[in-house]
Design an enzyme around this catalytic site. Structure first.
Site, PDB file in Angstrom:
ATOM      1  N   GLY A   1      35.216  41.202  36.095  1.00 47.81           N
ATOM      2  CA  GLY A   1      36.520  40.650  36.482  1.00 47.81           C
ATOM      3  C   GLY A   1      36.850  39.288  35.886  1.00 47.81           C
ATOM      4  CB  ILE A   2      38.775  36.511  37.433  1.00 45.22           C
ATOM      5  CG1 ILE A   2      39.989  37.384  37.773  1.00 45.22           C
ATOM      6  CG2 ILE A   2      39.218  35.098  37.066  1.00 45.22           C
ATOM      7  CD1 ILE A   2      40.727  36.995  39.053  1.00 45.22           C
ATOM      8  N   GLY A   3      35.676  36.330  36.655  1.00 45.30           N
ATOM      9  CA  GLY A   3      34.500  35.479  36.389  1.00 45.30           C
ATOM     10  C   GLY A   3      33.900  35.734  35.014  1.00 45.30           C
TER      11      GLY A   3
ATOM     12  CB  SER B   1      44.124  35.100  47.229  1.00 47.31           C
ATOM     13  OG  SER B   1      45.183  36.029  47.307  1.00 47.31           O
TER      14      SER B   1
ATOM     15  N   GLY C   1      29.733  34.994  40.515  1.00 46.93           N
ATOM     16  CA  GLY C   1      30.361  36.312  40.367  1.00 46.93           C
ATOM     17  C   GLY C   1      30.910  36.533  38.972  1.00 46.93           C
ATOM     18  CB  ALA C   2      30.117  35.057  35.808  1.00 51.04           C
ATOM     19  CG  ASN C   3      28.696  40.783  38.169  1.00 51.24           C
ATOM     20  OD1 ASN C   3      28.919  39.821  38.887  1.00 51.24           O
ATOM     21  ND2 ASN C   3      28.823  42.021  38.582  1.00 51.24           N
TER      22      ASN C   3
ATOM     23  CE1 TYR D   1      39.773  38.174  48.951  1.00 55.03           C
ATOM     24  CE2 TYR D   1      42.153  38.429  49.197  1.00 55.03           C
ATOM     25  CZ  TYR D   1      41.049  38.134  48.409  1.00 55.03           C
ATOM     26  OH  TYR D   1      41.230  37.784  47.088  1.00 55.03           O
TER      27      TYR D   1
HETATM   28  N1  LIG Z   1      42.034  40.389  41.404  1.00 49.97           N
HETATM   29  C1  LIG Z   1      43.039  39.805  42.048  1.00 49.97           C
HETATM   30  O1  LIG Z   1      44.199  40.287  42.050  1.00 49.97           O
HETATM   31  C2  LIG Z   1      42.804  38.527  42.807  1.00 49.97           C
HETATM   32  C3  LIG Z   1      43.913  37.920  43.428  1.00 49.97           C
HETATM   33  C4  LIG Z   1      43.714  36.726  44.117  1.00 49.97           C
HETATM   34  C5  LIG Z   1      42.454  36.159  44.167  1.00 49.97           C
HETATM   35  N2  LIG Z   1      41.387  36.779  43.554  1.00 49.97           N
HETATM   36  C6  LIG Z   1      40.073  36.143  43.650  1.00 49.97           C
HETATM   37  O2  LIG Z   1      39.475  36.076  42.367  1.00 49.97           O
HETATM   38  C7  LIG Z   1      38.061  36.007  42.491  1.00 49.97           C
HETATM   39  C8  LIG Z   1      37.411  36.964  41.495  1.00 49.97           C
HETATM   40  O3  LIG Z   1      37.755  38.284  41.872  1.00 49.97           O
HETATM   41  P1  LIG Z   1      37.959  39.474  40.839  1.00 49.97           P
HETATM   42  O4  LIG Z   1      39.353  39.936  40.996  1.00 49.97           O
HETATM   43  O5  LIG Z   1      37.458  39.103  39.484  1.00 49.97           O
HETATM   44  O6  LIG Z   1      37.044  40.585  41.535  1.00 49.97           O
HETATM   45  P2  LIG Z   1      35.795  41.448  41.038  1.00 49.97           P
HETATM   46  O7  LIG Z   1      36.045  42.010  39.689  1.00 49.97           O
HETATM   47  O8  LIG Z   1      35.518  42.384  42.155  1.00 49.97           O
HETATM   48  O9  LIG Z   1      34.626  40.346  40.934  1.00 49.97           O
HETATM   49  C9  LIG Z   1      34.151  39.727  42.091  1.00 49.97           C
HETATM   50  C10 LIG Z   1      32.809  39.093  41.825  1.00 49.97           C
HETATM   51  O10 LIG Z   1      32.325  38.529  43.058  1.00 49.97           O
HETATM   52  C11 LIG Z   1      30.991  38.944  43.222  1.00 49.97           C
HETATM   53  N3  LIG Z   1      30.534  38.978  44.605  1.00 49.97           N
HETATM   54  C12 LIG Z   1      31.027  39.715  45.623  1.00 49.97           C
HETATM   55  N4  LIG Z   1      30.269  39.538  46.728  1.00 49.97           N
HETATM   56  C13 LIG Z   1      29.266  38.687  46.382  1.00 49.97           C
HETATM   57  C14 LIG Z   1      28.155  38.132  47.057  1.00 49.97           C
HETATM   58  N5  LIG Z   1      27.853  38.449  48.331  1.00 49.97           N
HETATM   59  N6  LIG Z   1      27.344  37.269  46.407  1.00 49.97           N
HETATM   60  C15 LIG Z   1      27.585  36.959  45.108  1.00 49.97           C
HETATM   61  N7  LIG Z   1      28.600  37.469  44.406  1.00 49.97           N
HETATM   62  C16 LIG Z   1      29.431  38.324  45.039  1.00 49.97           C
HETATM   63  C17 LIG Z   1      30.935  40.345  42.612  1.00 49.97           C
HETATM   64  O11 LIG Z   1      29.595  40.703  42.370  1.00 49.97           O
HETATM   65  P3  LIG Z   1      29.095  42.253  42.463  1.00 49.97           P
HETATM   66  O12 LIG Z   1      29.487  42.882  41.160  1.00 49.97           O
HETATM   67  O13 LIG Z   1      27.639  42.092  42.678  1.00 49.97           O
HETATM   68  O14 LIG Z   1      29.814  42.863  43.635  1.00 49.97           O
HETATM   69  C18 LIG Z   1      31.742  40.102  41.357  1.00 49.97           C
HETATM   70  O15 LIG Z   1      30.951  39.498  40.380  1.00 49.97           O
HETATM   71  C19 LIG Z   1      37.758  36.330  43.966  1.00 49.97           C
HETATM   72  O16 LIG Z   1      37.468  35.136  44.649  1.00 49.97           O
HETATM   73  C20 LIG Z   1      39.050  36.929  44.475  1.00 49.97           C
HETATM   74  O17 LIG Z   1      39.227  36.730  45.860  1.00 49.97           O
HETATM   75  C21 LIG Z   1      41.534  37.953  42.879  1.00 49.97           C
END
Ligand SMILES: NC(=O)c1ccc[n+]([C@@H]2O[C@H](COP(=O)([O-])OP(=O)(O)OC[C@H]3O[C@@H](n4cnc5c(N)ncnc54)[C@H](OP(=O)(O)O)[C@@H]3O)[C@@H](O)[C@H]2O)c1
Length: 279
Positions: free
Chosen positions: A14-16, A138, A10-12, A165
Site C-alpha cells: 500500500g501507501i507505506g 483519515s 507497515g511498509a510491505n 477505526y
Molecule cells: N487506503 C485508504 O483509502 C486510506 C484512507 C485514509 C487513511 N489511510 C491510512 O493509510 C495508512 C496505510 O494504509 P494502506 O491504505 O496503505 O493500507 P494497507 O495496504 O492495508 O497497508 C497497511 C499496512 O499496515 C500494516 N499493519 C496492519 N496491522 C498491523 C499491525 N498490527 N502491526 C504492524 N503493522 C500492521 C499492514 O501489515 P500486514 O500486511 O502485515 O497486514 C500493512 O503493511 C493506514 O494508516 C490507513 O488508515 C488509508
C-alpha cells in the site's frame, strides 16, 4: 556525506511501500518496520537492488503488542543513533477485537502502538536535530462526535469496526497536535495526513459488494496517496508543524480533533498506559 534515516511502519504494501521506495530514491536509509519479513521481502529486495544493500533494514513490529514495539525500538538503537523521519503509517480498518494489552484493536494498533513507538524513539529523533514525524490519519475521523475513554479498553463494539477505526484516526490527529506542542522545541516537527481515498489492501475487509462503490468515488493509486504523506516529510514548512494535511494543504480537521484539552487528556492517559505496559 551524512546519510539520513527514516523508519516507516507497515511498509510491505500500500501507501507505506510507495513511501519507502520514494524515501530510498532520495538517498535516505529506510528502516521498514512490519510484522512479516516474508511479506516485506519484495520491498526490501526492490530497495536494495535499486539503491544499494545499505539503504534498507527490516525490523519486526507488531503494533498489537507493546513487547514487540519495545523490542523494535531496542533493535533500532542497535543499528542507528538518530532518526530523521518517522512515518507512522501502519493501520487497518474492519477487524475487531483487543490488542495483547487489552486495548480496542483499531485504537491499539493505529494510534496507541504508534504513540509508544514514537515515545521510545524520542532520543533518536532529538539526535537527528531536525526530525519530522508524519502520522497517517483519515478524513473519516470527523464522524466521531465524542471520545469515550472507557470504550478504548473494551473489544470492538461496532459490527463493521468503522466507528472504532474513526476513533483511532481522531486519536492520530490529537496526538500530532500534542506532539507538536511538546516536541517542537526539541527540533522535532509533527504532521498528520489524510492520504486520500486510496486503492490498497486496507479495503479487503469491506463487503465485496461495497468495493465497486469506492472505485466509483475515484480512488487514488498508492503512489498518489504516498505523495500526500511525502509532502509533509519534505515540502511542508516547519512552521506548519502540528497541522492536519489533506491534498498537500493544511486543512481544518473536525472540531473535536482541534480540542486541546482532549489532546492533553489523551496524551496523559496514553503516557500512564505506556508507563504501565512498556518497559
Ligand atoms: N487506503 C485508504 O483509502 C486510506 C484512507 C485514509 C487513511 N489511510 C491510512 O493509510 C495508512 C496505510 O494504509 P494502506 O491504505 O496503505 O493500507 P494497507 O495496504 O492495508 O497497508 C497497511 C499496512 O499496515 C500494516 N499493519 C496492519 N496491522 C498491523 C499491525 N498490527 N502491526 C504492524 N503493522 C500492521 C499492514 O501489515 P500486514 O500486511 O502485515 O497486514 C500493512 O503493511 C493506514 O494508516 C490507513 O488508515 C488509508
Amino acid at each position: 556525506m551524512n546519510v539520513k534515516t527514516a523508519l516507516v511502519t507497515g511498509a510491505n504494501t500500500g501507501i507505506g511501500k510507495e513511501i519507502t521506495l520514494s524515501l530510498a530514491s532520495k538517498g535516505i536509509k529506510v528502516v521498514i518496520a512490519s510484522r512479516s519479513y516474508d511479506r516485506t521481502l519484495p520491498v526490501i529486495q526492490a530497495v536494495k537492488k535499486m539503491y544499494g544493500a545499505q539503504k534498507c533494514e527490516w525490523l519486526s513490529l507488531d503494533l498489537e503488542s507493546i513487547k514487540s514495539i519495545d523490542s523494535c525500538a531496542d533493535s533500532f538503537f542497535e543499528q542507528n543513533a538518530s532518526l530523521d523521519y518517522l512515518v507512522n503509517n501502519a493501520g487497518f480498518a474492519g477487524s475487531r477485537g483487543l490488542t495483547k494489552e487489552g486495548f480496542e484493536l483499531a485504537f491499539g494498533v493505529n494510534y496507541f502502538g504508534h504513540y509508544v513507538l514514537t515515545r521510545r524513539l524520542k532520543r533518536a529523533l532529538i539526535r537527528a536535530n531536525n526530525a519530522r514525524v508524519v502520522n497517517v490519519s483519515s478524513k473519516v475521523h470527523s464522524i466521531v462526535k465524542k471520545l469515550d475513554f472507557a470504550s478504548l479498553r473494551k473489544p470492538t463494539k461496532s459490527l463493521s469496526g468503522i466507528n472504532e477505526y474513526a476513533v483511532s484516526k481522531l486519536a492520530n490527529i490529537l496526538f500530532t497536535s500534542e506532539l507538536h506542542r511538546r516536541y517542537a522545541s526539541l527540533r522535532i516537527s509533527s504532521f498528520v495526513v489524510h492520504p486520500g481515498l486510496v486503492d490498497t489492501e486496507i479495503w479487503r475487509k469491506l463487503p465485496f459488494f461495497l468495493r465497486p462503490i469506492l472505485k466509483l468515488k475515484g480512488m487514488l493509486t498508492p503512489e498518489e496517496g504516498a505523495r500526500n504523506v511525502l509532502h509533509c516529510a519534505f515540502e511542508a514548512s516547519a512552521t506548519q508543524s502540528g497541522k492536519y494535511f489533506s491534498k498537500c494543504t493544511p486543512s481544518l480537521p473536525s472540531t473535536l480533533a482541534t480540542n486541546q484539552e482532549l489532546a492533553i487528556k489523551l496524551w496523559e492517559q496514553s503516557e500512564s498506559w505506556m508507563n504501565h505496559y512498556s518497559k
